[in-house]
Scaffold this motif. Structure first.
Motif, short mmCIF file in Angstrom:
data_model
loop_
_atom_site.label_atom_id
_atom_site.label_comp_id
_atom_site.label_asym_id
_atom_site.label_seq_id
_atom_site.Cartn_x
_atom_site.Cartn_y
_atom_site.Cartn_z
N VAL A 98 96.33 60.03 15.28
CA VAL A 98 95.47 60.61 15.23
C VAL A 98 95.58 61.64 14.29
N GLU A 99 94.75 61.69 13.29
CA GLU A 99 94.84 62.75 12.05
C GLU A 99 93.67 63.83 12.20
N ASN A 100 92.79 63.23 12.80
CA ASN A 100 91.80 64.60 13.07
C ASN A 100 92.17 65.66 14.32
N SER A 101 92.11 66.76 14.23
CA SER A 101 92.84 67.84 14.97
C SER A 101 91.68 68.21 16.18
N ASP A 102 90.42 67.58 16.36
CA ASP A 102 89.48 67.96 17.10
C ASP A 102 89.20 66.69 18.12
N CYS A 103 89.48 66.92 19.28
CA CYS A 103 89.33 65.64 20.25
C CYS A 103 88.09 64.91 19.99
N ILE A 104 87.02 65.54 20.27
CA ILE A 104 85.63 64.89 20.03
C ILE A 104 85.34 64.09 19.01
N ASP A 105 85.77 64.89 17.78
CA ASP A 105 85.88 64.22 16.49
C ASP A 105 86.50 63.16 16.58
N ALA A 106 87.69 63.10 16.98
CA ALA A 106 88.80 62.08 16.88
C ALA A 106 88.35 60.81 17.64
N LEU A 107 87.76 60.96 18.76
CA LEU A 107 87.02 60.12 19.78
C LEU A 107 85.88 59.27 18.90
N GLU A 108 85.07 60.09 18.34
CA GLU A 108 84.02 59.46 17.62
C GLU A 108 84.52 58.73 16.34
N GLU A 109 85.41 59.25 15.70
CA GLU A 109 86.07 58.67 14.43
C GLU A 109 86.59 57.37 14.84
N SER A 110 87.42 57.23 15.84
CA SER A 110 88.26 55.95 16.20
C SER A 110 87.41 55.01 16.76
N MET A 111 86.15 55.42 17.49
CA MET A 111 85.39 54.66 17.94
C MET A 111 84.67 53.94 16.47
N ASN A 112 83.91 54.60 15.94
CA ASN A 112 83.27 54.07 14.52
C ASN A 112 84.27 53.30 13.75
N ASP A 113 85.50 53.68 13.54
CA ASP A 113 86.38 52.84 12.75
C ASP A 113 86.64 51.50 13.43
N PHE A 114 86.98 51.54 14.61
CA PHE A 114 87.31 50.27 15.38
C PHE A 114 86.35 49.33 15.37
N VAL A 115 85.13 49.79 15.76
CA VAL A 115 84.09 48.82 15.59
C VAL A 115 83.66 48.23 14.39
N ASN A 116 83.78 49.18 13.49
CA ASN A 116 83.39 48.49 11.86
C ASN A 116 84.58 47.69 11.81
N PHE A 117 85.94 47.91 11.87
CA PHE A 117 86.98 47.06 11.74
C PHE A 117 86.69 45.57 12.45
N ILE A 118 86.58 45.63 13.67
CA ILE A 118 86.36 44.27 14.69
C ILE A 118 85.20 43.63 14.02
N GLU A 119 84.18 44.09 13.64
CA GLU A 119 83.00 43.45 13.42
C GLU A 119 82.98 42.72 11.71
N ASN A 120 83.95 43.25 11.17
CA ASN A 120 84.38 42.67 9.62
C ASN A 120 85.56 41.69 9.90
N ILE A 121 85.88 41.18 10.80
CA ILE A 121 86.91 40.33 10.83
C ILE A 121 86.34 38.96 10.70
N VAL A 122 86.59 38.15 9.43
CA VAL A 122 86.12 36.79 9.29
C VAL A 122 87.16 35.93 8.97
N PRO A 123 86.95 34.48 9.46
CA PRO A 123 85.87 34.04 10.29
C PRO A 123 86.04 34.54 11.72
N ALA A 124 85.00 34.31 12.37
CA ALA A 124 84.92 34.69 13.77
C ALA A 124 85.87 34.07 14.72
N GLU A 125 86.49 32.91 14.23
CA GLU A 125 87.58 32.14 15.17
C GLU A 125 88.59 32.97 15.13
N LYS A 126 89.03 33.95 14.19
CA LYS A 126 89.92 34.77 14.47
C LYS A 126 89.94 35.50 15.57
#
Length: 172
Positions: free
Chosen positions: A20-48
């Motif tokens: 975790v690079e962010n030093s604020d706990c709440i900001d870190a939770l939000e940032e990792s949430m958004n990054d993770f969802v965006n990352f997973i949604e962009n995996i193609v093809p869906a069979e992966k």
């Protein structure tokens, strides 16, 4: 760094906290949430999503379910310790959870919706903690851990698994 000392968590959580690079706990939770969802949604093809780089390894869907399960457990620990509950809490066997979760039978959109709901709930809970609560400690998995450290562990756990997916699942 993150207002944490090495005595605020067992050494085996260092890998997650150091992700975790962010030093604020709440900001870190939000940032990792958004990054993770965006990352997973962009995996193609869906069979992966059901790919395993070795037969005994988890699929990407199972990793997402594992992150959800682990976050629920970590958040429960944070709640107990924030409420000054001194009862030592046991560890959990992550492989046993994955063995019965049936994640590969679910749609990734459903798993991500659940992840978002759990993470938003975690964020709201951490926002509700006073300075005294966030500084409290308890025993889990045989080690003493500060409530604040648990927030960073939750963020770092998702970041860790995102890196594992990149390195081991998406090279093909």
């Amino acid at each position: 760094m993150k207002n944490l000392q090495e005595t605020d968590y067992p050494a085996y959580y260092s890998n997650y906290i150091n992700q975790v690079e962010n030093s604020d706990c709440i900001d870190a939770l939000e940032e990792s949430m958004n990054d993770f969802v965006n990352f997973i949604e962009n995996i193609v093809p869906a069979e992966k999503y059901e790919y395993r780089y070795q037969p005994e390894k988890w699929s990407i869907k199972e990793i997402v379910q594992h992150i959800i399960d682990a976050e629920r457990i970590f958040a429960y620990r944070a709640l107990r310790f924030a409420r000054f509950d001194k009862t030592p809490l046991s560890s959990f066997e992550e492989n046993d959870y994955v063995d019965v979760c049936a994640a590969d039978k679910r749609e990734m959109s459903d798993l991500l919706q659940e992840f978002l709901l759990v993470r938003k709930s975690t964020i709201k809970m951490f926002e509700s903690f006073s300075d005294e609560m966030i500084s409290n400690k308890g025993i889990a998995s045989g080690g003493e851990v500060k409530v604040l450290a648990i927030g960073f562990i939750i963020s770092g756990h998702a970041i860790h698994h995102q890196k594992v997916i990149k390195e081991r699942y998406l090279k093909n």
